[in-house]
Design a protein around this motif. Structure first.
Motif, PDB file in Angstrom:
ATOM      1  N   THR A  93       1.766   6.166  -6.984  1.00  0.00           N
ATOM      2  CA  THR A  93       0.641   6.993  -7.438  1.00  0.00           C
ATOM      3  C   THR A  93       0.994   8.476  -7.365  1.00  0.00           C
ATOM      4  N   MET A  94       1.598   8.880  -6.249  1.00  0.00           N
ATOM      5  CA  MET A  94       1.978  10.287  -6.119  1.00  0.00           C
ATOM      6  C   MET A  94       3.015  10.672  -7.171  1.00  0.00           C
ATOM      7  N   LYS A  95       3.964   9.763  -7.388  1.00  0.00           N
ATOM      8  CA  LYS A  95       4.999  10.035  -8.380  1.00  0.00           C
ATOM      9  C   LYS A  95       4.382  10.157  -9.781  1.00  0.00           C
ATOM     10  N   LYS A  96       3.451   9.254 -10.092  1.00  0.00           N
ATOM     11  CA  LYS A  96       2.779   9.291 -11.398  1.00  0.00           C
ATOM     12  C   LYS A  96       1.953  10.564 -11.550  1.00  0.00           C
ATOM     13  N   GLU A  97       1.251  10.933 -10.474  1.00  0.00           N
ATOM     14  CA  GLU A  97       0.443  12.154 -10.533  1.00  0.00           C
ATOM     15  C   GLU A  97       1.327  13.384 -10.740  1.00  0.00           C
ATOM     16  N   LEU A  98       2.435  13.424  -9.994  1.00  0.00           N
ATOM     17  CA  LEU A  98       3.358  14.553 -10.170  1.00  0.00           C
ATOM     18  C   LEU A  98       3.935  14.571 -11.579  1.00  0.00           C
ATOM     19  N   HIS A  99       4.286  13.386 -12.075  1.00  0.00           N
ATOM     20  CA  HIS A  99       4.828  13.311 -13.432  1.00  0.00           C
ATOM     21  C   HIS A  99       3.763  13.745 -14.458  1.00  0.00           C
ATOM     22  N   HIS A 100       2.526  13.281 -14.225  1.00  0.00           N
ATOM     23  CA  HIS A 100       1.434  13.659 -15.122  1.00  0.00           C
ATOM     24  C   HIS A 100       1.209  15.177 -15.094  1.00  0.00           C
ATOM     25  N   GLU A 101       1.201  15.761 -13.893  1.00  0.00           N
ATOM     26  CA  GLU A 101       1.033  17.209 -13.773  1.00  0.00           C
ATOM     27  C   GLU A 101       2.188  17.946 -14.452  1.00  0.00           C
ATOM     28  N   PHE A 102       3.389  17.406 -14.276  1.00  0.00           N
ATOM     29  CA  PHE A 102       4.556  18.000 -14.934  1.00  0.00           C
ATOM     30  C   PHE A 102       4.387  17.969 -16.453  1.00  0.00           C
ATOM     31  N   GLU A 103       3.946  16.854 -16.994  1.00  0.00           N
ATOM     32  CA  GLU A 103       3.722  16.746 -18.447  1.00  0.00           C
ATOM     33  C   GLU A 103       2.652  17.730 -18.904  1.00  0.00           C
ATOM     34  N   GLN A 104       1.585  17.860 -18.119  1.00  0.00           N
ATOM     35  CA  GLN A 104       0.531  18.820 -18.467  1.00  0.00           C
ATOM     36  C   GLN A 104       1.074  20.250 -18.457  1.00  0.00           C
ATOM     37  N   LEU A 105       1.909  20.552 -17.470  1.00  0.00           N
ATOM     38  CA  LEU A 105       2.505  21.894 -17.415  1.00  0.00           C
ATOM     39  C   LEU A 105       3.427  22.129 -18.609  1.00  0.00           C
ATOM     40  N   LYS A 106       4.171  21.101 -19.006  1.00  0.00           N
ATOM     41  CA  LYS A 106       5.036  21.234 -20.186  1.00  0.00           C
ATOM     42  C   LYS A 106       4.212  21.511 -21.435  1.00  0.00           C
ATOM     43  N   VAL A 107       3.110  20.774 -21.588  1.00  0.00           N
ATOM     44  CA  VAL A 107       2.236  20.983 -22.755  1.00  0.00           C
ATOM     45  C   VAL A 107       1.636  22.389 -22.718  1.00  0.00           C
ATOM     46  N   ALA A 108       1.153  22.799 -21.543  1.00  0.00           N
ATOM     47  CA  ALA A 108       0.567  24.142 -21.414  1.00  0.00           C
ATOM     48  C   ALA A 108       1.615  25.209 -21.696  1.00  0.00           C
ATOM     49  N   SER A 109       2.823  24.998 -21.189  1.00  0.00           N
ATOM     50  CA  SER A 109       3.899  25.952 -21.442  1.00  0.00           C
ATOM     51  C   SER A 109       4.223  26.023 -22.924  1.00  0.00           C
ATOM     52  N   VAL A 130       0.846  -1.200   0.000  1.00  0.00           N
ATOM     53  CA  VAL A 130       0.000   0.000   0.000  1.00  0.00           C
ATOM     54  C   VAL A 130       0.879   1.247   0.000  1.00  0.00           C
ATOM     55  N   ARG A 131       1.901   1.278   0.849  1.00  0.00           N
ATOM     56  CA  ARG A 131       2.807   2.429   0.898  1.00  0.00           C
ATOM     57  C   ARG A 131       3.496   2.643  -0.471  1.00  0.00           C
ATOM     58  N   ASN A 132       3.972   1.543  -1.066  1.00  0.00           N
ATOM     59  CA  ASN A 132       4.614   1.633  -2.384  1.00  0.00           C
ATOM     60  C   ASN A 132       3.632   2.118  -3.450  1.00  0.00           C
ATOM     61  N   ASN A 133       2.397   1.625  -3.353  1.00  0.00           N
ATOM     62  CA  ASN A 133       1.368   2.080  -4.301  1.00  0.00           C
ATOM     63  C   ASN A 133       1.105   3.573  -4.157  1.00  0.00           C
ATOM     64  N   ILE A 134       1.044   4.048  -2.912  1.00  0.00           N
ATOM     65  CA  ILE A 134       0.813   5.478  -2.667  1.00  0.00           C
ATOM     66  C   ILE A 134       1.972   6.296  -3.243  1.00  0.00           C
ATOM     67  N   LYS A 135       3.214   5.841  -2.979  1.00  0.00           N
ATOM     68  CA  LYS A 135       4.374   6.549  -3.525  1.00  0.00           C
ATOM     69  C   LYS A 135       4.339   6.558  -5.047  1.00  0.00           C
TER      70      LYS A 135
END
Length: 176
Positions: free
Chosen positions: A121-137, A114-119
């Motif tokens: 998931t958070m890493k994927k979400e941050l990466h996804h947000e980063f990709e979205q910011l790159k596209v928006a930029s 569960v802890r690994n899944n949370i990490k």
């Protein structure tokens, strides 16, 4: 046909205006040459206008093509992000299925998973947000680049119009 009639009228009016001893246009070749020169100038001006119009149409077509290419590139990038997100969700689903099987895991393994899944998931979400910011930029950068190009073209057109209005007699000493 209209051009021939107009030229015939010009020749006829020239013959009428010539002195009585002049029996053909050859007696005043300078006048005929100046008329032909003026006609050639008018034709050249028409050709320049046509050329300018075709160049403007070509530039507009090229601009539209570039916009379509950029739009397609953004769509491809967005599709790639969607596919990546879908794969991530599938991996997470498989992980959750393994976690939910009580026979294969003890409490410590479940907590670790569960802890690994949370990490993850958070890493994927941050990466996804980063990709979205790159596209928006990227989209914002393209927008501002297009706006700057548009303003430059406008500025150049206005500058050219200003120079035409000033006429050939005005020679600026220094442009700053």
């Amino acid at each position: 046909m209209e051009h021939v009639r107009h030229r015939h009228r010009e020749q006829h009016s020239t013959l009428v205006r010539q002195p009585a001893n002049a029996n053909s246009w050859e007696s005043n070749p300078r006048m005929e040459l100046s008329r032909e020169l003026e006609e050639i100038r008018r034709e050249l001006a028409r050709e320049k206008n046509l050329t300018k119009r075709f160049l403007n149409e070509e530039q507009e077509t090229r601009r539209k093509l570039e916009e379509a290419k950029e739009k397609l590139a953004r769509k491809v990038k967005w599709n790639e992000l969607s596919i990546t997100k879908e794969k991530d969700m599938q991996d997470e689903f498989e992980s959750l299925k393994r976690t939910c099987d009580p026979e294969s895991m003890n409490t410590f393994e479940i907590a670790t998973e569960v802890r690994n899944n949370i990490k993850r998931t958070m890493k994927k979400e941050l990466h996804h947000e980063f990709e979205q910011l790159k596209v928006a930029s990227s989209i914002n950068q393209e927008y501002f680049d297009q706006k700057i190009q548009f303003e430059r073209r406008n500025n150049a057109a206005l500058q050219q119009e200003l120079e035409q209005l000033r006429g050939p007699s005005f020679q600026p000493e220094l442009w700053i």
